[in-house]
Design an enzyme around this catalytic site. Sequence first.
Site, PDB file in Angstrom:
ATOM      1  N   GLU A  89      50.907 138.324  14.129  1.00  0.00           N
ATOM      2  CA  GLU A  89      51.977 137.429  14.596  1.00  0.00           C
ATOM      3  C   GLU A  89      52.427 136.530  13.445  1.00  0.00           C
ATOM      4  OE1 GLU A  89      51.145 134.232  17.367  1.00  0.00           O
ATOM      5  OE2 GLU A  89      49.058 134.129  16.715  1.00  0.00           O
ATOM      6  N   HIS A  90      53.691 136.174  13.465  1.00  0.00           N
ATOM      7  CA  HIS A  90      54.233 135.244  12.479  1.00  0.00           C
ATOM      8  C   HIS A  90      53.982 133.821  12.975  1.00  0.00           C
ATOM      9  CE1 HIS A  90      57.223 133.266   9.838  1.00  0.00           C
ATOM     10  NE2 HIS A  90      57.433 132.521  10.906  1.00  0.00           N
ATOM     11  N   LEU A  91      53.442 132.979  12.118  1.00  0.00           N
ATOM     12  CA  LEU A  91      53.272 131.565  12.441  1.00  0.00           C
ATOM     13  C   LEU A  91      54.044 130.747  11.407  1.00  0.00           C
ATOM     14  CD1 LEU A  91      49.411 131.400  13.187  1.00  0.00           C
ATOM     15  CD2 LEU A  91      51.267 131.426  14.869  1.00  0.00           C
ATOM     16  N   ASP A 217      35.685 132.604   3.746  1.00  0.00           N
ATOM     17  CA  ASP A 217      36.418 132.412   2.485  1.00  0.00           C
ATOM     18  C   ASP A 217      37.348 131.208   2.631  1.00  0.00           C
ATOM     19  OD1 ASP A 217      37.350 132.817  -0.091  1.00  0.00           O
ATOM     20  OD2 ASP A 217      38.702 134.463   0.440  1.00  0.00           O
TER      21      ASP A 217
END
Length: 309
Positions: A89-91, A217
């Site tokens: 999904e694009h955030l 990370d």
Amino acid sequence: MEAALKRELGTSVLRPVGHSGGGCISQGESFDTDHGRLYVKSNARPEARRMFDGEMASLTAILQTHTVKAPKPMKVIDLPEGGALLVMEHLDMRGLNRHSEKLGSQLADLHLQNQKLGERLKKDANTVGKGEEHSDVQFVEKFGFHTVTCCGYLPQVNEWQQDWVTFYARQRIQPQMDMIEKNSGDREARELWAKLQLKIPSLFGDMEIIPALLHGDLWGGNVAEDDSGPIIFDPAAFYGHSEYELAIAGMFGGFTSSFYSAYHSKIPKASGFDKRLKLYQLFHYMNHWNHFGGGYRGSSINIMKNLVK
């Protein structure tokens, strides 16, 4: 790439929207599609599929804890010409600023989630008639992860171990040492590591370490925020010692004192914390040495020298 994306996503619309990103390992770009706006990471390396499968599993595991926001992964796609794509999904993300304290608190919740699950199971076992409640997440009693994850593009050995000290020495530092040995035959590093291995157990005393799900990370380039709060991304997840998470966070900056205060209000520093943090930073310096070359040798050697004193 675009033809493969259209086919795999079943979309007639695939329009780049000018949101691009990525780091030293992969590239990223956002697209409008029939299914809304998506973010696509691409990597042309032969090992890209393994890397993205690990990232997808990591994001899924983090999201299942319902503790901290991360992008929802959707699909890994092999490219005909080699390499792979990871669709998520694009955030709309911006740099972590306002929500730094909240991230510290939510990260502690992520780390405590497995421990709390274990405590609940124990309590339920002692309650007559209390059945096991269904949950997305099962209690994990060993250290490791169910699949390979990559820190950068190098794979991590995530085979399950009962003992954290064994896991960390054998499955984090030793593989890095083997690569250094193969690439540069560094005698000083090899001799220091031989001494340090004997010393590691003394850095832990009789601590009880309960496996915590880690991002793996968490440096400043892998955190952000939107209006709803903090976001973490690009994980290399596994179940390990919660202190390990703070090692790379402290190496390159990007985290405020309010982040640490909020975190340690839920997970206080245990005796010997600072020395163990150096031990955990050793992995990341060696990993950078193996990724980017000898510029990170000095830091790796200095940590080993200080720890074997």
